[in-house]
Design a protein around this motif. Structure first.
Motif, PDB file in Angstrom:
ATOM      1  N   ILE A  61      40.996 -13.967  65.058  1.00  0.00           N
ATOM      2  CA  ILE A  61      40.100 -12.743  65.197  1.00  0.00           C
ATOM      3  C   ILE A  61      39.547 -12.348  63.939  1.00  0.00           C
ATOM      4  O   ILE A  61      40.712 -12.303  63.112  1.00  0.00           O
ATOM      5  CB  ILE A  61      40.704 -11.703  66.157  1.00  0.00           C
ATOM      6  N   PRO A  62      38.365 -12.343  63.733  1.00  0.00           N
ATOM      7  CA  PRO A  62      37.986 -11.537  62.369  1.00  0.00           C
ATOM      8  C   PRO A  62      38.783 -10.414  61.960  1.00  0.00           C
ATOM      9  O   PRO A  62      38.721  -9.491  62.664  1.00  0.00           O
ATOM     10  CB  PRO A  62      36.378 -11.454  62.332  1.00  0.00           C
ATOM     11  N   SER A  63      39.197 -10.544  60.631  1.00  0.00           N
ATOM     12  CA  SER A  63      40.178  -9.355  60.226  1.00  0.00           C
ATOM     13  C   SER A  63      39.162  -8.315  59.682  1.00  0.00           C
ATOM     14  O   SER A  63      39.496  -7.641  58.726  1.00  0.00           O
ATOM     15  CB  SER A  63      41.256  -9.777  59.356  1.00  0.00           C
ATOM     16  N   ASP A  64      38.334  -8.093  60.196  1.00  0.00           N
ATOM     17  CA  ASP A  64      36.717  -7.314  59.713  1.00  0.00           C
ATOM     18  C   ASP A  64      37.298  -5.744  60.398  1.00  0.00           C
ATOM     19  O   ASP A  64      37.396  -5.596  61.588  1.00  0.00           O
ATOM     20  CB  ASP A  64      35.850  -7.641  60.365  1.00  0.00           C
TER      21      ASP A  64
ATOM     22  N   LEU B  76      35.560  -3.981  63.496  1.00  0.00           N
ATOM     23  CA  LEU B  76      35.734  -4.397  64.547  1.00  0.00           C
ATOM     24  C   LEU B  76      35.633  -3.351  65.701  1.00  0.00           C
ATOM     25  O   LEU B  76      36.576  -2.346  65.612  1.00  0.00           O
ATOM     26  CB  LEU B  76      36.670  -5.247  64.986  1.00  0.00           C
ATOM     27  N   THR B  77      34.816  -3.334  66.777  1.00  0.00           N
ATOM     28  CA  THR B  77      34.961  -2.251  67.698  1.00  0.00           C
ATOM     29  C   THR B  77      35.433  -2.608  69.143  1.00  0.00           C
ATOM     30  O   THR B  77      35.277  -4.151  69.227  1.00  0.00           O
ATOM     31  CB  THR B  77      33.621  -1.769  68.023  1.00  0.00           C
TER      32      THR B  77
ATOM     33  N   TYR C 168      35.108  -6.787  70.585  1.00  0.00           N
ATOM     34  CA  TYR C 168      36.194  -7.501  71.038  1.00  0.00           C
ATOM     35  C   TYR C 168      36.238  -8.153  72.308  1.00  0.00           C
ATOM     36  O   TYR C 168      36.631  -9.259  72.539  1.00  0.00           O
ATOM     37  CB  TYR C 168      37.504  -6.504  70.884  1.00  0.00           C
TER      38      TYR C 168
END
Lengths: 295, 298
Positions: A239-242, A245-246, A250
């Motif tokens: 999962i992007p470790s940005d 992220l909301t 997700y």
């Protein structure tokens, strides 16, 4: 056997069997779920309808993998890694464990080496120094990073050493009288007498190399060099470790994935472990017990 | 005779060579990289020319808000795992020990070890399949009219999810040592108890459990070394930024700090603290295990 025919005892047996059966099924479920997902029709799989059994029947996912060069490429890298990694560390471990199994009188530097080995098992420099070291050797992006950089599994050396030490001493003495040198004693006598522990250590190392994903991720700069587990990790669970992220993003991410195709890939990645599993099962109890050897 | 002995010594050294070289290159050399923790490391200047800043990195680490939370998360998750990884396998071993049907017993024993040999990448794909947004749990809850929940992005239950899935994956494997210890319990004890009128519960409580106590204590002591290991592979494959507040552990934090934000010195300092504390804990646990259980690994 002791008689136990009271009502309470029978109820206990029934409840016990139910609990154990549920636990057992829960351990089979990962395999069954992945398999069911992989042969279900895509629409059902992606909609999350597959729970306890396949919905529909379709081999489309497996057919799709057949023409997936990236998948096979990663599969091949993992095979190479397992063969080279297990082979090389096995040789190094056996050769190292043998002198260490000697007493201080027989091998003078034994204790010094032993302390170094133990220290390497208990302490490490941490992720960053290790990464920079591997980088400075120019091993990044090569198969050797996967084979060597994980280090020598010291715990396995100790398993081997303990086993060698408990072999009856007179076999070796007889060989010495016959004029056999240390190499012939090791490979002609000690190794053939130690096959159970060598099998255990081989399987442990092999499974480690097959299952390891993190070194593949950080030591390989592009996806064409990923071993299979890293390939699957990027595809299926990453999962992007940005940090922006909301929850809605997700949700959307989880709806996008091609569940049935991914499950087929996961299932193929499990298969080799299942193939060696009967052997694992046979030997690993020995392995664990050797780890807890008491003198 | 003497010349022959020194001759053998030489061969022993030669045998040690590949393994020692391997350790030197990939375990010992990285240990020297630890000096980066006391520098303001600059990749351009390298270890030899970077500026020394003493304990500044450590001071800065403890000022970060993250660091406290990460340590708390690590301790909660790892201690939860240590405790349940003792209790659940013990309970399982006790239950399995009561099974009379040997074939069924063997079957259960064979199956419960499987998850241990699957990687966390594989297990994560399954855990996501079960608890994900359109996963099995939500689908089943949907049959009863419940709205789907975002379990995997809910920081209030994420630690429980981590501990629970870990115990599920490892309970069979962790039970092996208990099961092996149970085979060495003298069956006469049970017969004597039965003659005295003990029921199964009583003989489990007064015979089986006391017989296992040394093993339980030993495993408990040895797990002390894992207090700072909350399970990198598992957390890394399951977590996401929405649950960092409760799920971020030392290892994942060090990884992001070092390899994503490229704060090499800070990450090295954090790693050093972790390694040093773990080293002390493991050593203490081995000493205790040796003193009280006569357990030695070498």
């Amino acid at each position: 056997m002791v008689q136990n025919k009271t009502l309470g005892s029978r109820i206990f047996d029934i409840v016990n069997t139910i609990i154990l059966t549920i636990l057992t099924l829960s351990c089979l479920y990962p395999l069954w779920y992945t398999f069911s997902l992989s042969i279900s029709v895509k629409s059902a799989a992606n909609a999350g309808l597959v729970t306890f059994y396949p919905i529909g029947f379709s081999l489309a996912s497996y057919r799709e993998i057949m023409s997936d060069i990236k998948f096979f490429n990663s599969f091949w890298i993992s095979i190479q890694r397992v063969v080279l990694g297990t082979g090389l560390s096995l040789i190094a471990m056996i050769m190292m464990a043998y002198p260490l199994s000697k007493s201080k009188q027989e091998f003078k530097a034994r204790d010094i080496f032993m302390w170094i080995v133990i220290f390497c098992m208990l302490f490490n420099g941490g992720l960053i120094p290790w990464y920079l070291t591997v980088k400075s050797y120019h091993l990044l992006d090569t198969i050797w990073a996967l084979v060597l950089a994980g280090g020598l599994p010291v715990f396995n050396v100790i398993l081997l050493m303990n086993f060698f030490r408990n072999l009856p001493a007179d076999i070796e003495e007889a060989a010495v009288i016959d004029g056999a040198g240390p190499w012939r004693i090791l490979f002609g006598i000690v190794v053939p007498c130690s096959l159970p522990v060598i099998a255990t250590v081989t399987l442990f190392t092999g499974v480690y190399h097959w299952n390891e994903f993190f070194n593949g991720l950080i030591l390989m700069s592009d996806a064409s060099k990923y071993p299979l587990q890293t390939y699957i990790q990027q595809l299926v669970v990453s999962i992007p470790s940005d940090t922006t992220l909301t929850p809605d993003q997700y949700k959307r991410l989880s709806e996008l994935s091609n569940k049935s195709l991914n499950a087929a890939k996961v299932f193929i990645a499990i298969t080799p472990v299942l193939i060696v599993y009967p052997f694992l099962q046979k030997y690993f109890v020995t392995g664990i017990m050797l780890g807890a050897v008491k003198e | 005779m003497k010349t022959k002995k020194t001759g053998i010594q030489k061969h022993y050294y030669l045998m040690m060579l590949p393994g020692m070289l391997w350790l030197l290159l990939f375990s010992i050399v990285p240990m020297f990289g630890i000096i980066m923790a006391f520098q303001d490391y600059n990749p351009g200047q390298g270890i030899l020319h970077s500026q020394w800043i003493g304990l500044e990195n450590f001071r800065y680490l403890f000022q970060l808000d993250d660091s406290k939370q990460v340590i708390i998360n690590t301790l909660i998750i790892s201690i939860g795992k240590i405790v349940l990884n003792l209790i659940v396998p013990l309970a399982f071993a006790l239950l399995l020990n009561e099974v009379r049907n040997l074939r069924y017993k063997k079957f259960v024993q064979t199956v419960v070890f499987i998850p241990h040999f699957l990687s966390w990448v594989i297990m994560a794909s399954i855990v996501i399949g079960i608890f994900g947004y359109n996963g099995v749990v939500n689908t089943i809850a949907g049959w009863f009219g419940a709205q789907p929940q975002l379990f995997m992005a809910d920081s209030s239950i994420f630690r429980e999810l981590l501990v629970g899935t870990e115990v599920w994956k490892e309970f069979g494997y962790n039970a092996v040592i208990f099961l092996a210890a149970l085979t060495s319990v003298n069956p006469n004890l049970y017969e004597a108890a039965a003659i005295d009128g003990a029921n199964r519960w009583q003989s489990m409580w007064h015979i089986t459990l006391p017989e296992l106590t040394p093993t339980i204590v030993l495993l408990g002591v040895l797990s002390l070394g894992n207090v700072l290991n909350a399970g990198f592979d598992q957390v890394y494959n399951l977590y996401n930024p929405l649950v960092y507040s409760t799920a971020d552990i030392l290892d994942t934090w060090i990884y992001r700090l070092g390899l994503q934000n490229l704060q090499f010195s800070l990450a090295t300092a954090a790693g050093l603290l972790k390694s040093a504390v773990s080293f002390i804990l493991i050593t203490v646990s081995y000493v205790l295990a040796y003193k009280f259980a006569d357990y030695r690994i070498f």
